[in-house]
Scaffold this motif. Structure first.
Motif, PDB file in Angstrom:
ATOM      1  N   GLY A 280       0.776  -1.140   0.045  1.00  0.00           N
ATOM      2  CA  GLY A 280      -0.042   0.039  -0.016  1.00  0.00           C
ATOM      3  C   GLY A 280       0.808   1.045  -0.103  1.00  0.00           C
ATOM      4  N   ASP A 282       0.099   5.607   1.005  1.00  0.00           N
ATOM      5  CA  ASP A 282      -0.980   6.687   1.354  1.00  0.00           C
ATOM      6  C   ASP A 282      -2.359   5.940   1.922  1.00  0.00           C
ATOM      7  N   GLU A 284      -3.674   3.094   1.099  1.00  0.00           N
ATOM      8  CA  GLU A 284      -4.461   2.030   0.115  1.00  0.00           C
ATOM      9  C   GLU A 284      -3.464   1.271  -0.414  1.00  0.00           C
ATOM     10  N   LYS A 285      -4.038   0.326  -1.019  1.00  0.00           N
ATOM     11  CA  LYS A 285      -3.362  -0.759  -2.078  1.00  0.00           C
ATOM     12  C   LYS A 285      -3.012   0.126  -3.372  1.00  0.00           C
ATOM     13  N   SER A 287      -2.610   1.055  -6.562  1.00  0.00           N
ATOM     14  CA  SER A 287      -3.469   0.744  -8.036  1.00  0.00           C
ATOM     15  C   SER A 287      -3.646   1.891  -8.898  1.00  0.00           C
ATOM     16  N   LYS A 288      -3.795   1.696 -10.082  1.00  0.00           N
ATOM     17  CA  LYS A 288      -3.745   2.929 -11.201  1.00  0.00           C
ATOM     18  C   LYS A 288      -4.919   3.599 -10.925  1.00  0.00           C
ATOM     19  N   SER A 289      -6.343   2.789 -10.246  1.00  0.00           N
ATOM     20  CA  SER A 289      -7.432   3.649 -10.357  1.00  0.00           C
ATOM     21  C   SER A 289      -7.240   4.197  -9.038  1.00  0.00           C
ATOM     22  N   ARG A 290      -6.519   4.264  -7.894  1.00  0.00           N
ATOM     23  CA  ARG A 290      -6.333   5.373  -6.722  1.00  0.00           C
ATOM     24  C   ARG A 290      -5.136   6.200  -6.959  1.00  0.00           C
ATOM     25  N   ASN A 292      -2.135   5.987  -6.558  1.00  0.00           N
ATOM     26  CA  ASN A 292      -0.968   6.010  -5.674  1.00  0.00           C
ATOM     27  C   ASN A 292       0.049   5.137  -5.989  1.00  0.00           C
TER      28      ASN A 292
END
Length: 413
Positions: A280, A282, A284-285, A287-290, A292
């Motif tokens: 993770g 920040d 969150e895991k 991922s492109k969608s997030r 991060n």
């Protein structure tokens, strides 16, 4: 498709113990017992973006398995795919206004550079989805002959009920399967399917999408059947020793791959399934969608030593979920400097107990944190004067341990 150039693996002064690994399907630690070469399949990238640290964590984890098998005296047959045609890739290419082939080739090349910098051993077969289409067609025909494929409009689906072992790999209940299937690229709500969990094996041609000729009409493969076809062809056996990847592939991807192969061959797909935890950032895991993501190439381009990146990942057990921070990176940068200073001394604290501890740790479910801690203790003792200045100094300690951290941990100093 070509892989990357791998490092030479030095010969160690000791043979490692048999390798035990946590098996997702049984929930237990099992001792791997390869017959002939150890056969390993690690699911590869969909090349619509650069390699991030979640990817690197997975590939370094199973690079440790490759190395542990080799130190235990096994030859290894390692195969990896590249999903160089799939919905996320096509969507990304459309969004940024580039040709999807150009995007796939560019990001695959960047992946090669990242893996080479991180000293991940290359696969014996590195196979793109596009080049595997003839293998996919052949596997679909085998599934058709078994009565396991049916048509919905222009698409072909695999019937999960055809595999009596369906669900054994993940151990998930149906509610969990349906949730993950919908979240991870499946279409549980499509009308006309026999079971909401049935997955597409051939997607009929759509406007403005790439397509290839086949006995089923023009189209392209489904995601899961690509890996099953590549594994069956390139590993050289119906049953592999370990199917590996990130824990987000447990279902549906690895469950579906197993189903396709088991119906086609009548044999278990894998003796064990191993999965790396999620990294993770920040909170969150990654991922492109997030949005991060921390990219390996960005760190390398910022003059971060790739060995510090690798060591930072090795500090965490491969099955754990954890969060990347700048502090973890800078601590690893400092540790690499400390290790280099200790190795530069030549003589040091006794090496033999450290060799034994490192090889034992990695054979015990790839326990890299325990292995790196053993090196830390030797570094502390050596830099503190114990060994080099004491009567029990080992004059060949550094040379011996440089071989071990190279061959077993993939670190080069």
């Amino acid at each position: 498709m070509r892989a990357w150039t791998g490092p030479e693996i030095p010969t160690l002064p000791a043979v490692g113990p048999p390798v035990a690994l946590h098996d997702t399907a049984s929930g237990e630690k099992v001792v791997t017992t390869p017959e002939g070469p150890a056969r390993l399949y690690v699911c590869g990238i969909t090349p619509y973006d650069a390699t991030h640290l979640g990817h690197a964590n997975t590939y370094i984890a199973f690079d440790l398995l490759n190395r542990a098998w080799r130190t235990a005296g096994h030859d290894v047959r390692f195969v990896q795919n590249v999903t160089d045609v799939d919905d996320p890739l096509l969507e990304r290419a459309t969004k940024v206004g580039v040709d999807w082939v150009e995007l796939a080739e560019r990001e695959t090349e960047l992946f090669r550079q990242d893996m080479q910098a991180l000293r991940v051993l290359p696969p014996a077969a590195f196979v793109g989805a596009v080049e595997s289409i003839p293998l996919v067609i052949e596997l679909i025909q085998r599934l058709q002959a078994a009565g396991a494929v049916y048509q919905v409009e222009q698409d072909l689906y695999f019937s999960v009920s055809a595999d009596p072992a369906f669900g054994d790999e993940s151990g998930y209940d149906r509610e969990t399967m349906l949730r993950f299937f919908g979240e991870r690229g499946g279409d549980p709500d499509r009308a006309g399917k026999k079971d909401p969990l049935d997955c597409v094996v051939w997607r009929g041609e759509r406007p403005d999408e790439p397509a290839w000729d086949s006995p089923f009409g023009r189209g392209r493969p489904g995601w899961h059947i690509e890996c099953a076809a590549i594994a069956l062809e390139h590993l050289g056996a119906a049953t592999m020793d370990v199917q590996a990847g990130g824990s987000d592939l447990i279902f549906p991807h690895h469950e579906m791959c197993a189903g396709h192969a088991q119906v086609a061959t009548g044999a278990p797909y894998a003796r064990a399934y191993a999965h790396a935890g999620m990294v993770g950032y920040d909170g969150e895991k990654m991922s492109k969608s997030r949005g991060n993501l921390v990219f390996v190439s960005a760190l390398r381009n910022s003059d971060i030593d790739p060995m510090a990146i690798r060591l930072a990942l090795l500090r965490h057990h491969y099955r754990d979920d954890w969060e990347w921070t700048d502090e973890i990176l800078w601590s690893a940068v400092d540790d690499v400097d400390r290790w280099r200073r200790a190795f530069a001394l030549g003589a040091g604290a006794a090496a033999e107990p450290v060799v034994s501890e490192v090889l034992s740790a990695l054979a015990d479910d790839l326990d890299a944190p325990r292995a790196t801690s053993a090196i830390d203790r030797w570094v502390d003792a050596t830099l503190g004067g114990e060994g080099r200045l004491a009567d029990n100094s080992d004059p060949d300690a550094a040379a011996t341990l440089l071989l071990v951290v190279d061959a077993a941990l993939g670190l080069s100093f």
